[in-house]
Design a protein around this motif. Structure first.
Motif, short mmCIF file in Angstrom:
data_model
loop_
_atom_site.label_atom_id
_atom_site.label_comp_id
_atom_site.label_asym_id
_atom_site.label_seq_id
_atom_site.Cartn_x
_atom_site.Cartn_y
_atom_site.Cartn_z
N UNK A 174 26.18 35.27 41.34
CA UNK A 174 26.32 36.40 40.43
C UNK A 174 27.11 37.52 41.08
N UNK A 175 26.86 37.78 42.37
CA UNK A 175 27.63 38.81 43.08
C UNK A 175 29.11 38.44 43.12
N UNK A 176 29.39 37.16 43.37
CA UNK A 176 30.78 36.69 43.40
C UNK A 176 31.41 36.80 42.02
N UNK A 177 30.64 36.45 40.96
CA UNK A 177 31.17 36.55 39.60
C UNK A 177 31.48 38.00 39.23
N UNK A 178 30.58 38.92 39.61
CA UNK A 178 30.80 40.33 39.31
C UNK A 178 32.06 40.84 39.99
N UNK A 179 32.22 40.48 41.27
CA UNK A 179 33.43 40.91 42.00
C UNK A 179 34.69 40.34 41.37
N UNK A 180 34.64 39.06 40.96
CA UNK A 180 35.82 38.43 40.36
C UNK A 180 36.11 39.03 38.99
N UNK A 181 35.07 39.30 38.20
CA UNK A 181 35.28 39.93 36.89
C UNK A 181 35.91 41.31 37.04
N UNK A 182 35.41 42.08 38.01
CA UNK A 182 35.97 43.42 38.24
C UNK A 182 37.43 43.35 38.66
N UNK A 183 37.74 42.38 39.53
CA UNK A 183 39.14 42.22 39.97
C UNK A 183 40.03 41.84 38.80
N UNK A 184 39.55 40.89 37.97
CA UNK A 184 40.34 40.46 36.82
C UNK A 184 40.51 41.58 35.81
N UNK A 185 39.45 42.37 35.61
CA UNK A 185 39.55 43.50 34.69
C UNK A 185 40.58 44.50 35.16
N UNK A 186 40.60 44.79 36.46
CA UNK A 186 41.60 45.71 37.01
C UNK A 186 43.00 45.17 36.81
N UNK A 187 43.17 43.87 37.09
CA UNK A 187 44.50 43.26 36.95
C UNK A 187 44.98 43.30 35.50
N UNK A 188 44.09 42.99 34.58
CA UNK A 188 44.48 43.01 33.16
C UNK A 188 44.82 44.42 32.70
N UNK A 189 44.04 45.37 33.17
CA UNK A 189 44.28 46.76 32.77
C UNK A 189 45.59 47.29 33.36
N UNK A 190 45.83 46.97 34.63
CA UNK A 190 46.98 47.53 35.32
C UNK A 190 48.30 46.83 34.98
N UNK A 191 48.23 45.58 34.52
CA UNK A 191 49.48 44.85 34.27
C UNK A 191 49.64 44.50 32.80
N UNK A 192 48.86 43.55 32.30
CA UNK A 192 49.05 43.06 30.93
C UNK A 192 48.83 44.16 29.91
N UNK A 193 47.78 44.93 30.06
CA UNK A 193 47.47 45.98 29.09
C UNK A 193 48.57 47.03 29.05
N UNK A 194 49.08 47.39 30.22
CA UNK A 194 50.16 48.39 30.28
C UNK A 194 51.44 47.85 29.67
N UNK A 195 51.74 46.57 29.88
CA UNK A 195 52.95 45.98 29.29
C UNK A 195 52.87 45.95 27.78
N UNK A 196 51.68 45.61 27.25
CA UNK A 196 51.50 45.59 25.80
C UNK A 196 51.66 47.00 25.22
N UNK A 197 51.11 47.98 25.91
CA UNK A 197 51.23 49.36 25.43
C UNK A 197 52.69 49.81 25.44
N UNK A 198 53.40 49.44 26.50
CA UNK A 198 54.83 49.78 26.59
C UNK A 198 55.61 49.12 25.47
N UNK A 199 55.29 47.86 25.17
CA UNK A 199 55.96 47.15 24.08
C UNK A 199 55.72 47.85 22.75
#
Length: 370
Positions: A174-199
């Motif tokens: 569970x600790x590993x899953x939480x860390x991985x989810x947080x990392x993925x959430x940051x990546x999605x927010x910082x990259x994919x989400x920003x690109x969609x907003x720019x589009x």
């Protein structure tokens, strides 16, 4: 078929337990091997929380009298062995002189007991930690031999060790899953989400500088699709990482409630200040419960009661929706209820789910803090 020797039976159970990684299948499998490989006819396992509340988590070959009405006699009320365990007076494998559960079942269904009248019991433990009770019974047997009780002690030790191992492994996972989810959430927010907003912004700007109707319609479609994708991405990020939890549990719940358009009504007792690991699990339990209100209750309001003191944290959520038959769903819970139960188990809590058709649903979770 000839029964295995005690040594070979213990070896077989140990090998099975070493391979199992899921709690309930482990207990069901170990109990079945014990019953099939010994002179015992039936068995069952209770988990018991710190308040002395028990849960039937495994059973094998129970007589019809004890399985009647979804194991009513096994799940309702208390009994001597559960009470003695809770009061720390039951510390080793013991014969039970009178079992109130068997007595009640026998009175109502005398011809369906398979001649089971008494049982033996032993605590499941690992070191100083205790998890519940392992019980076994044999037809026409009032007292079990020292050899039977020694076998019961040995199997209980094996199962207790396996429970502890799975709990520790689940915590690590569970600790590993939480860390991985947080990392993925940051990546999605910082990259994919920003690109969609720019589009979306680019499409909006391009639409305003062209006079061609077809081009304007195309840019509008791109803008609308981008906005939909941004909304979907926000929802995904919210599932991955609790937004607003850094501002406190109640603030995060209010944000999520607003997002799914459910109105929470809070009642709070004490200062809510939970350890980080417990806080995220509690948030996810409430999140899943709110999702159930939104999807199934046909209501848009939910009452949320939070209480924390030095020793425990209590959560109670209720709605006035269409409800369901909690007796029928107890043995085959929905995916959402399974998630809620599993999260409660990980943080060593106790959960009660009460629901009736057209009378709403109430979920109560009590979590020890010490």
């Amino acid at each position: 078929m000839e029964k295995p020797t005690r040594t070979s039976l213990l070896k077989e159970i140990a090998e099975f337990l070493n391979e199992e990684t899921e709690m309930y299948s482990m207990m069901h499998g170990a109990l079945k091997k014990l019953v099939n490989g010994s002179n015992f006819h039936t068995g069952w396992i209770f988990f018991i929380d710190e308040d002395g509340k028990h849960e039937l988590v495994a059973e094998d070959a129970l007589p019809p009298a004890l399985t009647h009405n979804n194991c009513q006699y096994m799940t309702e009320g208390t009994c001597w062995c559960v009470t003695a365990y809770h009061n720390k007076k039951l510390t080793k494998a013991s014969n039970i002189i009178t079992c109130s559960r068997i007595v009640k079942a026998t009175k109502e269904h005398q011809d369906k007991t398979d001649e089971i009248t008494h049982h033996a019991t032993v605590p499941l433990r690992s070191g100083s930690e205790q998890f519940g009770l392992l019980n076994i019974a044999t037809p026409n047997t009032k007292r079990y031999s020292e050899e039977d009780l020694e076998l019961l002690e040995s199997v209980a030790f094996q199962i207790g060790s396996a429970i502890k191992r799975i709990i520790l492994t689940d915590h690590e996972k569970e600790a590993a899953r939480i860390n991985e989810r947080n990392r993925l959430a940051r990546d999605l927010h910082d990259s994919v989400n920003q690109m969609l907003f720019s589009l979306k912004i680019t499409a909006h700007a391009a639409k305003s500088i062209t006079e061609q109707k077809a081009a304007q319609d195309a840019f509008q479609t791109i803008e609308d699709t981008s906005q939909s994708a941004v909304n979907e991405m926000k929802a995904l990020i919210w599932q991955l990482k609790p937004i607003g939890l850094e501002q406190g549990l109640i603030a995060a719940i209010k944000q999520y409630s607003q997002y799914i358009q459910v109105e929470p009504e809070f009642e709070v007792e004490g200062l809510i200040d939970l350890p980080n690991t417990i806080e995220e699990h509690v948030y996810r339990i409430i999140q899943e419960s709110l999702n159930n209100v939104k999807k199934h209750s046909r209501q848009t309001r939910a009452k949320i009661y939070l209480e924390q003191n030095k020793h425990t944290f209590k959560l109670r959520m209720s709605d006035n929706g269409i409800g369901f038959d909690s007796h029928q769903i107890s043995h085959s819970p929905t995916h959402g209820l399974k998630n809620i139960k599993q999260r409660t188990q990980v943080i060593k809590g106790h959960i009660d789910i009460h629901s009736e058709l057209n009378k709403g649903t109430e979920i109560e979770v009590i979590i020890p803090l010490l």
